[in-house]
Design a protein around this motif. Structure first.
Motif, short mmCIF file in Angstrom:
data_model
loop_
_atom_site.label_atom_id
_atom_site.label_comp_id
_atom_site.label_asym_id
_atom_site.label_seq_id
_atom_site.Cartn_x
_atom_site.Cartn_y
_atom_site.Cartn_z
N ALA A 1 -68.23 59.82 80.62
CA ALA A 1 -67.43 61.03 80.77
C ALA A 1 -66.94 61.07 82.21
N LEU A 2 -65.81 61.75 82.46
CA LEU A 2 -65.22 61.76 83.79
C LEU A 2 -66.20 62.25 84.85
N ALA A 3 -66.85 63.40 84.63
CA ALA A 3 -67.77 63.94 85.63
C ALA A 3 -68.91 62.96 85.90
N GLU A 4 -69.40 62.32 84.86
CA GLU A 4 -70.48 61.35 85.00
C GLU A 4 -70.02 60.16 85.82
N PHE A 5 -68.80 59.69 85.57
CA PHE A 5 -68.29 58.53 86.30
C PHE A 5 -68.06 58.86 87.78
N LEU A 6 -67.51 60.03 88.05
CA LEU A 6 -67.22 60.40 89.44
C LEU A 6 -68.50 60.48 90.26
N ARG A 7 -69.61 60.83 89.65
CA ARG A 7 -70.88 60.87 90.38
C ARG A 7 -71.37 59.48 90.77
N LEU A 8 -70.77 58.44 90.19
CA LEU A 8 -71.14 57.07 90.54
C LEU A 8 -70.28 56.52 91.68
N THR A 9 -69.39 57.32 92.22
CA THR A 9 -68.45 56.84 93.23
C THR A 9 -68.84 57.32 94.62
N GLN A 10 -68.31 56.63 95.61
CA GLN A 10 -68.62 56.94 97.00
C GLN A 10 -68.08 58.31 97.40
N ASP A 11 -68.82 58.98 98.27
CA ASP A 11 -68.39 60.24 98.90
C ASP A 11 -68.01 61.30 97.88
N PHE A 12 -68.65 61.29 96.72
CA PHE A 12 -68.30 62.26 95.69
C PHE A 12 -68.49 63.69 96.17
N ASP A 13 -69.48 63.92 97.03
CA ASP A 13 -69.77 65.28 97.48
C ASP A 13 -68.73 65.82 98.45
N THR A 14 -67.89 64.94 99.02
CA THR A 14 -66.93 65.40 100.03
C THR A 14 -65.47 65.24 99.60
N VAL A 15 -65.21 64.53 98.53
CA VAL A 15 -63.82 64.29 98.12
C VAL A 15 -63.19 65.59 97.63
N GLN A 16 -61.89 65.75 97.89
CA GLN A 16 -61.15 66.92 97.45
C GLN A 16 -60.06 66.51 96.48
N ALA A 17 -59.92 67.25 95.40
CA ALA A 17 -58.89 66.93 94.40
C ALA A 17 -58.76 68.11 93.45
N ARG A 18 -57.55 68.28 92.92
CA ARG A 18 -57.30 69.29 91.88
C ARG A 18 -56.32 68.70 90.88
N PHE A 19 -56.71 68.70 89.62
CA PHE A 19 -55.86 68.20 88.54
C PHE A 19 -56.01 69.10 87.33
N ASP A 20 -54.88 69.35 86.66
CA ASP A 20 -54.88 70.14 85.43
C ASP A 20 -54.62 69.17 84.27
N PHE A 21 -55.67 68.80 83.56
CA PHE A 21 -55.54 67.84 82.48
C PHE A 21 -54.85 68.43 81.26
N ASN A 22 -54.75 69.75 81.20
CA ASN A 22 -54.05 70.38 80.09
C ASN A 22 -52.57 70.02 80.08
N THR A 23 -52.05 69.56 81.22
CA THR A 23 -50.63 69.15 81.30
C THR A 23 -50.46 67.65 81.12
N MET A 24 -51.52 66.95 80.69
CA MET A 24 -51.48 65.48 80.62
C MET A 24 -51.76 64.95 79.23
N SER A 25 -51.49 65.74 78.20
CA SER A 25 -51.77 65.34 76.82
C SER A 25 -53.25 64.96 76.66
#
Length: 337
Positions: free
Chosen positions: A245-269
């Motif tokens: 799952a996306l949240a699970e995968f992101l926790r496996l990446t570097q600097d997850f606690d400090t990265v900033q991002a905003r995305f609305d998946f409702n607009t991406m089919s």
């Protein structure tokens, strides 16, 4: 202070459940990747903007509206503004007016007839959260590869008569095909873990590749291939799980606690799946969503490709090189601050 943010045009390793194995000696190769460099126009290197950047159209001190516009731009002439297709929009009309006026000032003066049309995706978010950043071009449209490989396999380490390395060795080659379809490619090493004998073996092997669909006068085609040599008795890690799952995968990446991002998946089919291929810090990771290309996902895919797995050892980094993971993206919003 209220701002209009314009987007780029465009983990803990234990969570992977890595298992250490001792494989037989072998050479692994991945599928060929089209790596033909984009032209200056296709990479938006000469993009010019003559109009003032959008500003938050505040009507009163009580005005706290927010809005998002995602647009697809298509440049067809070097001296003309791009055509604009609105992909997603929650912005008020006065916000939209700011965006359309700004885009009329875009020019791509290095656009050539050989480039065809060049498309790009850009977002404008009216809020007070983030500053502006540059546009990101969509990937140039590619023709299917027609590379023919030799019938013999790439040699295993024990067949090369060299000292067996103690850890997996990686060699990544770029093959440039010019002339007609009968010419051998020009080979360049673009990444290596440093074993010169294995570099030479891989480069010699790909000299037998041919691209028979080429004709004299065609532009140069560049393809990329990597070789991972896994010697006997070396420690090689394989993930027990490659589906996240996306949240699970992101926790496996570097600097997850400090990265900033905003995305609305409702607009991406949504929901949708992404195939993420890990190439470590040296080469760009690859991301591709399922089905036909969807320009609404371009900016998210670009962002996701920049996330690096939080590997902790050289052996893990080399073992996971070229590994593919499936990431399930749900509906809803991702908001990391």
């Amino acid at each position: 202070m209220q701002r209009c943010r314009q987007s780029s045009l465009w983990a803990v390793v234990a969570g992977l459940g890595l298992a250490s194995i001792t494989p037989a000696t072998r050479a692994q190769t991945n599928a060929l990747i089209d790596a033909t460099p984009p032209s200056a126009a296709q990479s938006l290197a000469c993009l010019e903007r003559s109009a003032a950047a959008p500003q938050y159209p505040k009507t009163s001190r009580y005005d706290h509206r927010t809005g998002l516009m995602r647009v697809r731009l298509e440049f067809k002439q070097p001296d003309a503004a791009p055509s604009v297709e609105v992909l997603a929009n929650t912005a008020a009309e006065d916000m939209q007016d700011q965006v359309f006026a700004y885009l009329k000032g875009y020019r791509l003066p290095c656009l050539k007839a050989s480039d065809g049309s060049v498309a790009a995706v850009q977002e404008f978010e009216f809020s007070g959260m983030q500053p502006a950043s540059r546009p990101l071009a969509e990937a140039p449209k590619r023709e299917p590869l027609c590379v023919v490989m030799p019938r013999h396999k790439a040699p295993a380490i024990e067949e090369l008569g060299i000292r067996t390395p103690s850890a997996p060795e990686i060699t990544v080659l770029a093959l440039a095909f010019a002339g007609d379809g009968q010419q051998a490619p020009e080979v360049q090493i673009i990444h290596s873990t440093g074993n010169k004998d294995l570099e030479e073996a891989a480069a010699t092997y790909v000299k037998d590749y041919r691209m028979p669909c080429r004709k004299a006068g065609d532009e140069v085609n560049v393809v990329r291939q990597h070789f991972v040599y896994v010697p006997q008795r070396s420690r090689f890690y394989t993930p027990k799980k490659t589906d996240f799952a996306l949240a699970e995968f992101l926790r496996l990446t570097q600097d997850f606690d400090t990265v900033q991002a905003r995305f609305d998946f409702n607009t991406m089919s949504c929901p949708f799946q992404v195939r993420y291929t890990y190439y470590g810090p040296t080469l760009p990771n690859e991301t591709k969503s399922e089905g036909s290309p969807n320009p609404n996902r371009a900016l998210f895919l670009q962002w996701l490709s920049q996330r690096q797995l939080a590997v902790t050892t050289v052996a893990m980094e080399r073992s996971l090189f070229g590994e593919k993971f499936t990431v399930h993206v749900p509906c809803g919003r991702l908001d990391l601050d």
